[in-house]
Design a protein around this motif. Structure first.
Motif, PDB file in Angstrom:
ATOM      1  N   GLN A 166       0.838  -1.214   0.000  1.00  0.00           N
ATOM      2  CA  GLN A 166       0.000   0.000   0.000  1.00  0.00           C
ATOM      3  C   GLN A 166       0.866   1.256   0.000  1.00  0.00           C
ATOM      4  O   GLN A 166       0.593   2.217  -0.713  1.00  0.00           O
ATOM      5  CB  GLN A 166      -0.927   0.005   1.213  1.00  0.00           C
ATOM      6  N   GLY A 167       1.916   1.210   0.809  1.00  0.00           N
ATOM      7  CA  GLY A 167       2.810   2.364   0.905  1.00  0.00           C
ATOM      8  C   GLY A 167       3.506   2.630  -0.420  1.00  0.00           C
ATOM      9  O   GLY A 167       3.603   3.783  -0.872  1.00  0.00           O
ATOM     10  N   LEU A 168       3.996   1.542  -1.055  1.00  0.00           N
ATOM     11  CA  LEU A 168       4.662   1.691  -2.354  1.00  0.00           C
ATOM     12  C   LEU A 168       3.724   2.330  -3.366  1.00  0.00           C
ATOM     13  O   LEU A 168       4.097   3.238  -4.101  1.00  0.00           O
ATOM     14  CB  LEU A 168       5.100   0.320  -2.867  1.00  0.00           C
ATOM     15  N   LEU A 169       2.493   1.842  -3.357  1.00  0.00           N
ATOM     16  CA  LEU A 169       1.507   2.323  -4.312  1.00  0.00           C
ATOM     17  C   LEU A 169       1.272   3.827  -4.144  1.00  0.00           C
ATOM     18  O   LEU A 169       1.290   4.597  -5.101  1.00  0.00           O
ATOM     19  CB  LEU A 169       0.203   1.547  -4.107  1.00  0.00           C
ATOM     20  N   LEU A 170       1.088   4.251  -2.901  1.00  0.00           N
ATOM     21  CA  LEU A 170       0.847   5.676  -2.644  1.00  0.00           C
ATOM     22  C   LEU A 170       2.074   6.499  -3.009  1.00  0.00           C
ATOM     23  O   LEU A 170       1.977   7.563  -3.632  1.00  0.00           O
ATOM     24  CB  LEU A 170       0.479   5.896  -1.171  1.00  0.00           C
ATOM     25  N   PHE A 171       3.249   5.981  -2.648  1.00  0.00           N
ATOM     26  CA  PHE A 171       4.489   6.696  -2.938  1.00  0.00           C
ATOM     27  C   PHE A 171       4.655   6.917  -4.440  1.00  0.00           C
ATOM     28  O   PHE A 171       4.901   8.029  -4.902  1.00  0.00           O
ATOM     29  CB  PHE A 171       5.682   5.901  -2.391  1.00  0.00           C
ATOM     30  N   TYR A 172       4.472   5.838  -5.204  1.00  0.00           N
ATOM     31  CA  TYR A 172       4.638   5.970  -6.652  1.00  0.00           C
ATOM     32  C   TYR A 172       3.536   6.837  -7.257  1.00  0.00           C
ATOM     33  O   TYR A 172       3.771   7.569  -8.206  1.00  0.00           O
ATOM     34  CB  TYR A 172       4.649   4.588  -7.318  1.00  0.00           C
ATOM     35  N   LEU A 173       2.346   6.758  -6.690  1.00  0.00           N
ATOM     36  CA  LEU A 173       1.257   7.572  -7.216  1.00  0.00           C
ATOM     37  C   LEU A 173       1.572   9.062  -7.056  1.00  0.00           C
ATOM     38  O   LEU A 173       1.451   9.857  -7.988  1.00  0.00           O
ATOM     39  CB  LEU A 173      -0.054   7.252  -6.507  1.00  0.00           C
ATOM     40  N   LEU A 174       2.023   9.429  -5.857  1.00  0.00           N
ATOM     41  CA  LEU A 174       2.333  10.844  -5.618  1.00  0.00           C
ATOM     42  C   LEU A 174       3.476  11.287  -6.519  1.00  0.00           C
ATOM     43  O   LEU A 174       3.501  12.399  -7.033  1.00  0.00           O
ATOM     44  CB  LEU A 174       2.681  11.066  -4.142  1.00  0.00           C
ATOM     45  N   THR A 175       4.464  10.391  -6.723  1.00  0.00           N
ATOM     46  CA  THR A 175       5.581  10.726  -7.601  1.00  0.00           C
ATOM     47  C   THR A 175       5.091  10.932  -9.029  1.00  0.00           C
ATOM     48  O   THR A 175       5.405  11.941  -9.666  1.00  0.00           O
ATOM     49  CB  THR A 175       6.617   9.594  -7.586  1.00  0.00           C
ATOM     50  N   CYS A 176       4.303   9.979  -9.510  1.00  0.00           N
ATOM     51  CA  CYS A 176       3.825  10.078 -10.896  1.00  0.00           C
ATOM     52  C   CYS A 176       2.904  11.283 -11.069  1.00  0.00           C
ATOM     53  O   CYS A 176       2.867  11.892 -12.131  1.00  0.00           O
ATOM     54  CB  CYS A 176       3.087   8.807 -11.294  1.00  0.00           C
ATOM     55  N   ASP A 177       2.161  11.623 -10.015  1.00  0.00           N
ATOM     56  CA  ASP A 177       1.253  12.767 -10.097  1.00  0.00           C
ATOM     57  C   ASP A 177       1.997  14.071 -10.356  1.00  0.00           C
ATOM     58  O   ASP A 177       1.433  15.022 -10.901  1.00  0.00           O
ATOM     59  CB  ASP A 177       0.428  12.899  -8.811  1.00  0.00           C
ATOM     60  N   ALA A 178       3.267  14.114  -9.965  1.00  0.00           N
ATOM     61  CA  ALA A 178       4.045  15.331 -10.230  1.00  0.00           C
ATOM     62  C   ALA A 178       4.087  15.614 -11.726  1.00  0.00           C
ATOM     63  O   ALA A 178       4.150  16.767 -12.141  1.00  0.00           O
ATOM     64  CB  ALA A 178       5.459  15.187  -9.678  1.00  0.00           C
ATOM     65  N   PHE A 179       4.006  14.554 -12.532  1.00  0.00           N
ATOM     66  CA  PHE A 179       4.125  14.755 -13.974  1.00  0.00           C
ATOM     67  C   PHE A 179       2.808  15.179 -14.620  1.00  0.00           C
ATOM     68  O   PHE A 179       2.741  15.373 -15.824  1.00  0.00           O
ATOM     69  CB  PHE A 179       4.668  13.484 -14.635  1.00  0.00           C
ATOM     70  N   ILE A 180       1.760  15.320 -13.821  1.00  0.00           N
ATOM     71  CA  ILE A 180       0.533  15.901 -14.355  1.00  0.00           C
ATOM     72  C   ILE A 180       0.783  17.382 -14.647  1.00  0.00           C
ATOM     73  O   ILE A 180       0.396  17.908 -15.676  1.00  0.00           O
ATOM     74  CB  ILE A 180      -0.636  15.748 -13.362  1.00  0.00           C
ATOM     75  N   HIS A 181       1.442  18.045 -13.721  1.00  0.00           N
ATOM     76  CA  HIS A 181       1.679  19.481 -13.873  1.00  0.00           C
ATOM     77  C   HIS A 181       3.084  19.822 -14.357  1.00  0.00           C
ATOM     78  O   HIS A 181       3.349  20.937 -14.758  1.00  0.00           O
ATOM     79  CB  HIS A 181       1.412  20.197 -12.547  1.00  0.00           C
ATOM     80  N   TYR A 182       3.991  18.839 -14.298  1.00  0.00           N
ATOM     81  CA  TYR A 182       5.371  19.123 -14.702  1.00  0.00           C
ATOM     82  C   TYR A 182       5.834  18.124 -15.760  1.00  0.00           C
ATOM     83  O   TYR A 182       5.261  17.050 -15.900  1.00  0.00           O
ATOM     84  CB  TYR A 182       6.300  19.039 -13.490  1.00  0.00           C
ATOM     85  N   ARG A 183       6.850  18.505 -16.493  1.00  0.00           N
ATOM     86  CA  ARG A 183       7.460  17.570 -17.426  1.00  0.00           C
ATOM     87  C   ARG A 183       8.972  17.685 -17.296  1.00  0.00           C
ATOM     88  O   ARG A 183       9.494  18.709 -16.852  1.00  0.00           O
ATOM     89  CB  ARG A 183       7.005  17.862 -18.850  1.00  0.00           C
ATOM     90  N   VAL A 184       9.640  16.625 -17.712  1.00  0.00           N
ATOM     91  CA  VAL A 184      11.094  16.627 -17.623  1.00  0.00           C
ATOM     92  C   VAL A 184      11.639  17.190 -18.920  1.00  0.00           C
ATOM     93  O   VAL A 184      11.139  16.906 -19.996  1.00  0.00           O
ATOM     94  CB  VAL A 184      11.616  15.193 -17.408  1.00  0.00           C
ATOM     95  N   ARG A 185      12.625  18.057 -18.802  1.00  0.00           N
ATOM     96  CA  ARG A 185      13.228  18.619 -19.996  1.00  0.00           C
ATOM     97  C   ARG A 185      14.744  18.534 -19.858  1.00  0.00           C
ATOM     98  O   ARG A 185      15.284  18.715 -18.772  1.00  0.00           O
ATOM     99  CB  ARG A 185      12.812  20.071 -20.179  1.00  0.00           C
ATOM    100  N   LEU A 186      15.391  18.262 -20.953  1.00  0.00           N
ATOM    101  CA  LEU A 186      16.852  18.261 -20.944  1.00  0.00           C
ATOM    102  C   LEU A 186      17.320  19.678 -21.168  1.00  0.00           C
ATOM    103  O   LEU A 186      16.927  20.309 -22.155  1.00  0.00           O
ATOM    104  CB  LEU A 186      17.382  17.354 -22.057  1.00  0.00           C
ATOM    105  N   LYS A 187      18.141  20.184 -20.253  1.00  0.00           N
ATOM    106  CA  LYS A 187      18.597  21.562 -20.420  1.00  0.00           C
ATOM    107  C   LYS A 187      19.881  21.579 -21.221  1.00  0.00           C
ATOM    108  O   LYS A 187      20.847  20.906 -20.871  1.00  0.00           O
ATOM    109  CB  LYS A 187      18.821  22.207 -19.052  1.00  0.00           C
ATOM    110  N   LYS A 188      19.842  22.339 -22.301  1.00  0.00           N
ATOM    111  CA  LYS A 188      21.062  22.508 -23.075  1.00  0.00           C
ATOM    112  C   LYS A 188      21.952  23.518 -22.352  1.00  0.00           C
ATOM    113  O   LYS A 188      21.456  24.429 -21.713  1.00  0.00           O
ATOM    114  CB  LYS A 188      20.736  23.021 -24.476  1.00  0.00           C
TER     115      LYS A 188
END
Lengths: 515, 368
Positions: free
Chosen positions: B329-351
């Motif tokens: 249960q803990g793993l599930l919540l942890f990963y959910l909160l982590t993945c939820d960050a990508f709803i509002h953010y995206r990863v970008r490679l900075k040149k």
């Protein structure tokens, strides 16, 4: 000194590009400022003025382009470095600690050795402020100063650090007309001594009277350079907005009818020690007229609006609408009696950013048959919303677009339309055209006048004196939570209004009583 | 360099992909954990996720565990939509179980169709009273509801323990800390003969649908939504924030209280100290995993119900510790909160930014 320097180029920007996600804020901007020049930077909200200033002041780094300072290409990494180079900036929202004195605030931005010697610092503050005609007592606390005085602290803070380029972001928006005159005198003195000034504004007459040159931005690009004193304000406005936008409203005279609202003895005590309390506000409003409330921001405008809308409950006094005291009613109950409110903050109060326009219609228009037995009639909600969009020319992809995705002007048109379509008897609008593009501002003014002609009473709270003089048939001013008497616009000289904005209305009150 | 950059608009794909991604990551991590502790990972995951639902009794057990999760999650959804962070479903649940048990024991000698409804309503009332304390503390004393509800959970647990060790203890129970068995008229009817699945699941599904209707159609739901998204807009519109706060808390208390009452009148039939394996807390994960949407919540409650049963099977079949349920249960919540960050953010490679000449950075200000 003097002559040879005036020709020197203090700052040169070449092809500055700054991109934010989803928006190219600066798109290849060139700008040259000579020593001792007062240079205006003009443009509508969102034209890229603020971004360009942040590039010069080192708050952000440009993606492309060169900054040349006194003939050398430089990279400005942060504001501290910009200050060391001799660039000073006064933001629209001041960065001062209210609980510290003038001298302490200035000391904070100085190198440690200079900051420690307090008596010497006080002396320097006195010297600088006297030399440029900006009276200032270094020992006073910021919280006791007026907005105009706070601005002086910011300017003196820049000048003490041997600034050779002073950037002022919309400096006059917080000042009374008298304070503007004295600020301009200071700036002219500075210019004569060789200090360059970048003056950001959208008030064209001010720019024409003060600035030597002007650069106009539109949508991130330079749309023109000019000498503002030599061309007309409407020509400059054309450069700002482009060719296809109307730039002014024709306002017909009002024909006030019977009295509608009477506010008497309204008082409200702020719980915040630095907040503004309302004190004995008296106000009357007739059907079919627009009454304007001028004043420098933070003098009780927001509190007055909230007291009228019902968001705060007054401690004293009454608000009567057609003889009925509505002071004890909740905002939605007042709305049912025909009170419509357009608050200053469009996003986060007038509309919920992440909700659709249709849902935002429901926010205040639920009484228009959009809710039956507790259930939302979503068909009617969408229809109402589409009607607002159509009648008020809101540019959007439809009633499902979120409020936050609209430009300021379009959202404001939507909010005004939402209130206007509910056939209000009284509309209170706060800064309805603040930060709005010129085209939308014209449309908003037109809808206010139309509403007035349909018999509604309108209370217009604004800092924009041009707007107030253009639309209102009576004017007053708020200062420190007190309201001046109201006078017919045609008989009210701007000097008199300026005195009211500064809180000097005791003498006129007596005069009024005698007359 | 990797940069986390705000998206211009929130990603709606990610909003729904995030729970699935979290589940996949949880399974992968579980796989690795099984390997680390020297158990066969394929076997372990099969016992955890597949075995429990491979036959009708297994599915009935799943429904049995889903019932309290659905009820608690329905109430919490009402609170969370208004951004009232009620962590107290566990406490409401326990007070519901306690209230129902007190009434059931009182009525143990009585027969009649009305006994069960009265017992259940007492449970509902128990949950509502517990939620009302937190609501009052919030609306009148501005106490943070996260703290008060968590603390009230412990008070509820201790109150329940005191009751089963004291006033409600079965005099013929050989000294075990538990109440007497309830009479048949105080027990929930079984839905599928031969299993333990009882009417509670129907309550859970009904509550889920009711909450869905509340937010899809009703003006109260709309107002709660506005309060959650924009407090100042709610004040501007004149919504009664205080009343609506009470409403959300009371609904949360009522549904969790009903869950507790259904648990003691359903599979257990008496009040025992370990009446809840943490349903009230797990329901929080259900709400977020299910995106506060009816369909999502049903799916999420099935998944979380599975972790309870799967954990039990692993204890028996592979001698894994009981903590394995909480771990998943803990793993599930942890990963959910982590993945939820990508709803509002995206990863970008900075040149690497082109470096302008910086030789003249220190160019001294000229004399004026």
């Amino acid at each position: 000194m003097g002559l040879c320097m005036t020709a020197a180029i203090r700052l040169k920007l070449e092809n500055i590009v700054k991109e934010y996600p989803g928006c190219r804020a600066n798109d290849g901007i060139d700008l040259t400022v000579e020593a001792g020049e007062i240079h205006a930077l003009l443009g509508e909200n969102g034209a890229g003025k603020s971004t360009l200033m942040k590039v010069i002041y080192g708050v952000v780094q440009p993606d492309e382009g060169r900054v040349v300072w006194n003939g050398h290409a430089v990279q400005v990494d942060n504001p501290a470095q910009a200050r060391r180079m001799g660039i000073g900036m006064v933001f629209q929202h001041f960065s001062l600690f209210e609980t510290l004195t003038v001298a302490e605030n200035i000391a904070l931005s100085l190198p440690p050795d200079e900051a420690r010697n307090r008596s010497q610092l006080n002396q320097r503050i006195n010297e600088v402020s006297e030399r440029y005609g900006m009276e200032l007592d270094p020992r006073r606390y910021i919280s006791t100063l007026s907005v105009g005085e706070r601005q002086r602290v910011e300017i003196v803070r820049c000048l003490i650090q041997e600034t050779t380029l002073l950037i002022l972001d919309e400096p006059t928006s917080v000042l009374t007309p008298q304070e503007v005159t004295s600020l301009f005198a200071t700036l002219r003195t500075l210019s004569k001594e060789g200090c360059s000034i970048l003056f950001i504004s959208h008030k064209l007459e001010e720019v024409r009277s003060l600035c030597h040159t002007a650069t106009v931005l539109r949508q991130g690009r330079v749309s023109g350079d000019c000498q503002p004193a030599e061309i007309s304000a409407s020509e400059i406005a054309r450069l700002m907005v482009g060719d296809d936008t109307p730039i002014s409203t024709r306002v017909t005279a009002a024909e006030p009818g019977e009295p509608l609202m009477e506010v008497s003895g309204l008082g409200w005590k702020s719980k915040d020690p630095f907040g503004t309390s309302l004190r004995n506000v008296n106000l009357d409003l007739h059907k079919g007229e627009i009454v304007g409330i001028a004043g420098v921001a933070g003098n009780g405008q927001d509190e007055l609006l909230k007291a009228l809308s019902g968001e705060i409950r007054a401690d004293a006094g009454t608000i009567c609408l057609s003889g009925q005291n509505i002071e004890t009613l909740f905002p939605d109950q007042r709305r049912k009696l025909g009170v419509a409110i357009v608050p200053e903050e469009r996003l986060g109060r007038g509309a919920v950013p992440d909700m659709s326009l249709a849902d935002n219609a429901l926010l205040t228009a639920s009484g228009q048959g959009l809710v039956e037995r507790g259930l939302i009639r979503s068909g009617r909600v969408r229809e109402f919303s589409r009607e607002v969009i159509r009648r008020f020319g809101v540019r959007c992809t439809g009633e499902n677009s979120t409020a936050g995705s609209l430009s300021g002007g379009n959202l404001q048109k939507y909010i005004i339309g939402r209130e206007a379509l509910q056939n209000p008897r009284l509309l209170v609008a706060s800064h309805p055209t603040w930060g709005v593009d010129v085209g939308s501002a014209v449309a908003i003014h037109e809808s206010l006048v139309k509403l007035r002609d349909e018999g509604a009473a309108i209370l217009l709270i604004s800092e924009d004196l041009d707007e107030l003089y253009q639309l209102c048939n009576r004017l007053g001013a708020l200062c420190d939570g007190r309201l001046s008497p109201l006078a017919p616009t045609s008989e009210l000289h701007i000097e008199q209004l300026g005195q009211w904005m500064a809180g000097e209305f005791e003498s006129t009150e007596v005069a009024h009583a005698v007359a | 360099m990797l940069l986390l950059e705000r998206r211009p608009v929130a990603s709606s794909v990610m909003r729904w992909a995030s729970p699935l991604l979290a589940l996949v990551l949880t399974v992968i991590t579980g796989f690795i954990l099984f390997m680390v502790v020297g158990k066969d990972p394929v076997e372990g995951l099969k016992f955890f996720f597949i075995t429990p639902i491979s036959d009708l009794p297994g599915l009935a057990e799943l429904g049995l565990k889903m019932a309290p999760l659905l009820l608690c999650a329905a109430g919490l959804t009402v609170c969370y939509k208004a951004k009232l962070w009620n962590i107290g479903a566990e406490g409401h649940f326990l007070m519901g179980a306690l209230g129902a048990s007190v009434m059931a024991v009182q009525l143990s000698a009585v027969n009649g169709f009305w006994v069960l409804p009265v017992v259940l309503l007492t449970g509902v009332l128990g949950g509502m009273i517990w939620a009302a304390i937190a609501a009052g503390l919030k609306t009148h004393l501005h106490c943070n509801e996260i703290l008060t509800t968590i603390m009230l959970n412990y008070i509820a647990l201790n109150l329940l323990l005191y009751t089963v060790h004291g006033p409600l203890k079965d005099p013929y129970g050989f000294g075990f800390p538990q109440s007497a068995m309830f009479s048949d008229s105080a027990l929930l009817p079984v839905l599928i003969e031969g299993t333990r699945l009882h009417l509670g699941l129907a309550f859970g599904l009904l509550a889920t649908v009711a909450v869905w209707v509340l937010f899809a159609r009703s003006f109260i739901g709309f107002q709660l939504n506005v309060i959650g998204q924009d407090h100042r807009a709610a004040a501007f519109a004149g919504f009664r924030v205080r009343k609506l706060t009470w409403f959300a808390f009371l609904v949360g208390g009522a549904t969790a209280g009903l869950a507790g009452a259904s648990e003691v009148t359903g599979p257990i039939g008496q009040l025992v100290p370990q009446v809840s394996p943490g349903y009230g807390y797990t329901a929080i994960i259900v709400v977020f995993l299910g995106r506060m949407h009816a369909v999502g919540i049903v799916a999420a409650s099935a998944l979380l119900a599975l972790t309870f049963i799967g954990g039990e099977i692993l204890q028996i079949a592979m001698q894994m510790p009981k903590a394995v349920t909480a771990l998943f249960q803990g793993l599930l919540l942890f990963y959910l909160l982590t993945c939820d960050a990508f709803i509002h953010y995206r990863v970008r490679l900075k040149k690497a930014a082109p470096q302008p000449t910086s030789a003249a950075v220190a160019a001294a200000p000229q004399e004026v």
